[in-house]
Structure formats: structure tokens, C-alpha cells
Design an enzyme around this catalytic site. Structure first.
Site, PDB file in Angstrom:
ATOM      1  N   LYS A 159       0.963  -1.051   0.068  1.00 43.42           N
ATOM      2  CA  LYS A 159       0.116  -0.020  -0.182  1.00 43.42           C
ATOM      3  C   LYS A 159       0.957   1.046   0.070  1.00 43.42           C
ATOM      4  CE  LYS A 159      -4.150   1.978   2.401  1.00 43.42           C
ATOM      5  NZ  LYS A 159      -4.906   2.100   1.239  1.00 43.42           N
TER       6      LYS A 159
HETATM    7  N1  PMP Z   1      -7.548  -0.935  -3.339  1.00 42.35           N
HETATM    8  C1  PMP Z   1      -7.155   0.307  -2.941  1.00 42.35           C
HETATM    9  C2  PMP Z   1      -6.447   0.857  -4.138  1.00 42.35           C
HETATM   10  C3  PMP Z   1      -7.366   0.870  -1.547  1.00 42.35           C
HETATM   11  O1  PMP Z   1      -6.893   2.034  -1.545  1.00 42.35           O
HETATM   12  C4  PMP Z   1      -8.223   0.131  -0.677  1.00 42.35           C
HETATM   13  C5  PMP Z   1      -8.226   0.771   0.375  1.00 42.35           C
HETATM   14  N2  PMP Z   1      -7.152   0.582   1.654  1.00 42.35           N
HETATM   15  C6  PMP Z   1      -8.634  -1.098  -1.130  1.00 42.35           C
HETATM   16  C7  PMP Z   1      -8.354  -1.470  -2.084  1.00 42.35           C
HETATM   17  C8  PMP Z   1      -9.599  -1.706  -0.056  1.00 42.35           C
HETATM   18  O2  PMP Z   1      -8.613  -2.199   0.959  1.00 42.35           O
HETATM   19  P1  PMP Z   1      -9.165  -2.458   2.600  1.00 42.35           P
HETATM   20  O3  PMP Z   1     -10.536  -3.097   2.774  1.00 42.35           O
HETATM   21  O4  PMP Z   1      -8.163  -3.068   3.093  1.00 42.35           O
HETATM   22  O5  PMP Z   1      -9.485  -0.981   3.147  1.00 42.35           O
END
Ligand code: PMP
Length: 299
Positions: A159
Site C-alpha cells: 500500500k
Molecule cells: N484498493 C485500494 C487501491 C485501496 O486504497 C483500498 C483501501 N485501502 C482497497 C483496495 C480496500 O482495502 P481495505 O479493505 O483493506 O481497506
């Protein structure tokens, strides 16, 4: 609408091991993370004073940093404890939590092996974004012109801040055309995700979601897969091409921020807000609030 700027707020931010006044949590303009994108972060939700899936988010933060070639100079237990203390210090009931880690300003070049790793954590109130009625209307997605990159062209399992360049570009373009968000395909032309959320399709009562092999395997995505299987809804993780949107009954997004959000439209395709989607909204809300109730009744 006036928006409270994120650098001009009351309260405190945890910054490299200390709690500092919110406005003093500053970094220098010669920061490697700013110039070269050597930065990773998390986005977490606080429900009734409880941080949902805190450990999973902390683990992902450390994993993201390692993929970017650096180590966070604290333990996962320390970060978890700080997050919990900060939520109390900031008096957050329903809110958002943002840990971020980046390379500092000791070196200003592509190579920055000796740059210090900085870590900050901020949390702020964030009540539920949608009213239930507004949420059930669904959102409209444009098709993004940017594709999610291949795993050998970007650190796609991190991330990392840099991966969001194409998300901001895609979301801005969608908003300029009057849409809420954008659907991004991947480098093979398969359906990938929205700009900050994963995607699920319902076809004849079965849930289909793309294999997360070049984008974030969201923590909400995994929770929703578990919730669906508990309801005996079949879940298939596979390659999905955009032409399948024509044979899709329901679509929804999942993510920490959007929770479970129905999609009513993608480009020329229209979708109903149906049974499976409603069930997942309900089950996910029950899951995130179950901890709040446990805390409240224990107190
Ligand atoms: N894809 C992206 C690009 C994101 O930024 C997020 C948010 N963190 C998600 C998917 C979903 O991830 P999560 O469920 O862990 O928040």
C-alpha cells in the site's frame, strides 16, 4: 462547503515515538518520500472506540514497508498500542486512523539507503459517510483510462503512496464527468478494482471477485468473502473481463472507507441493488459494530 484542512486541526499526532500537537507534526520539503514516493500507509476505521482489524492493518503496514525496501523502526505491538492510545487521547468514537511511514531527508537521490524511516499516526472523527437511504441508491463508476500495473512494473502488493498517482488521476477524471468513482482494469484488460476499493460482481446469485494478483487484497474484501461463505453464498475469485458486466446482476465495492457500497452504473451498464448486496451491507455493518457492542456492554 468548508473543509477543515488536515494540517490545521486541534489534537495530537504520534510522530516518531512522541505525541506532538497536531499542527507541529511537520516534515521537511527535502523528504525522500515526497520526491521519490518512498512512502507507505494504512487506512483504518474506528467504530465505537474500537479499531476494526487493527492487527491486520498493522501487519499490512509492515509488509508494505518491507516491499518498499525499508523496516519500520518500531514493533507491531508498539504500533498497535500507539493506535489504541491515540484513539483514546483524541476521544474518537467513530473515526478514521492513518498510520504512514516514509524515508526522510538525509539523502536526496534515487538511492537513499541511509535515510531515516519516519512514522506518524493520526486519527480523526469520521462518522458513517452515507445515510442508509443514500447508500442504497448506489454509486456510478466511469471507466478509468489508467490500468493497474503489472507486478513486475510496480510494487503492487504494497500500500505504497506512489501507486495512488493513477487512482487520483482516474477519480478526478471520473468526477469531472459527473461520476462518483472509476473502475480500473489491469494491464491484461481484466477488471481490477476502483480507485480505493475492491469490486464484487453478483451473477445468478454467485459472488465473483477478481484475483488480487496486481492490486491490494483488501481487508474488507477478505471479511466480505468470509461473511458470504457463512451465508452459503458461493464466492469465486477469478479473472473477470469487462464484457461480463453485461451478464452481471449486482455490483458492489468494498473497502475500509466505503465499507460495502452498491454500484448502480458502470459506463453503459446498469445494475440493480439486489439481495446479495443488501445482505453483505447488513452483515458487514453487524460485524464492525459487534465489537462496539461488546465494549459498551463490558463497560
Ligand atoms: N484498493 C485500494 C487501491 C485501496 O486504497 C483500498 C483501501 N485501502 C482497497 C483496495 C480496500 O482495502 P481495505 O479493505 O483493506 O481497506
Amino acid at each position: 462547503m468548508s473543509i477543515l484542512p488536515f494540517d490545521d486541526r486541534d489534537g495530537v499526532i504520534w510522530f516518531n515515538g512522541k505525541t506532538v500537537p497536531w499542527r507541529d507534526a511537520q516534515t521537511h520539503v527535502m523528504t525522500h518520500g515526497l520526491h521519490y514516493g518512498s512512502c507507505v500507509f494504512e487506512g483504518e476505521r474506528v467504530y465505537g472506540g474500537h479499531i476494526f482489524k487493527l492487527r491486520e492493518h498493522t501487519e499490512r503496514l509492515f509488509h508494505s514497508a518491507r516491499v518498499m525496501g525499508f523496516e519500520i523502526p518500531f514493533s507491531q505491538d508498539e504500533i498497535d498500542a500507539v493506535c489504541e492510545e491515540l484513539v483514546v487521547a483524541q476521544n474518537i468514537g467513530d473515526g478514521y486512523l492513518r498510520p504512514v511511514a516514509w524515508r526522510g531527508s538525509e539523502m536526496m537521490a534515487v538511492s537513499a539507503q541511509q535515510a531515516r524511516i519516519h512514522v506518524a499516526i493520526a486519527t480523526w472523527p469520521w462518522p458513517s459517510y452515507f445515510t442508509p437511504e443514500a447508500q442504497l441508491k448506489g454509486i456510478r463508476l466511469a471507466m478509468a483510462k489508467w490500468a493497474r500495473p503489472a507486478p513486475n512494473t510496480a510494487p503492487t502488493n504494497s500500500k505504497a503512496a506512489g501507486l495512488y498517482m493513477i487512482c487520483t488521476l482516474s477519480k478526478h477524471a471520473a468526477e469531472m464527468q459527473g461520476y462518483d468513482d472509476a473502475l480500473m482494469l489491469d494491464y491484461r484488460g481484466r477488471i481490477a478494482e476502483a480507485t480505493g476499493a475492491n469490486i464484487f460482481l453478483v451473477q445468478k446469485g454467485v459472488l465473483h471477485t477478481p484475483d488480487p494478483d496486481c492490486f491490494l487484497d483488501g481487508i474488507t474484501r477478505r471479511s466480505v468473502i468470509d461473511l458470504a461463505r457463512k451465508r452459503s453464498i458461493e464466492v469465486v475469485e477469478r479473472a473477470i473481463m469487462p464484457k461480463e458486466l453485461a451478464d452481471t446482476d449486482e455490483v458492489f465495492l468494498t473497502g475500509t472507507a466505503v465499507e460495502v457500497t452498491p454500484v448502480s452504473e458502470i459506463g453503459d451498464h446498469r445494475f440493480e441493488i439486489g439481495e446479495v448486496c443488501r445482505q453483505m451491507i447488513e452483515d458487514y455493518a453487524a460485524l464492525v459494530h459487534s465489537h462496539r457492542k461488546a465494549t459498551a456492554s463490558a463497560a
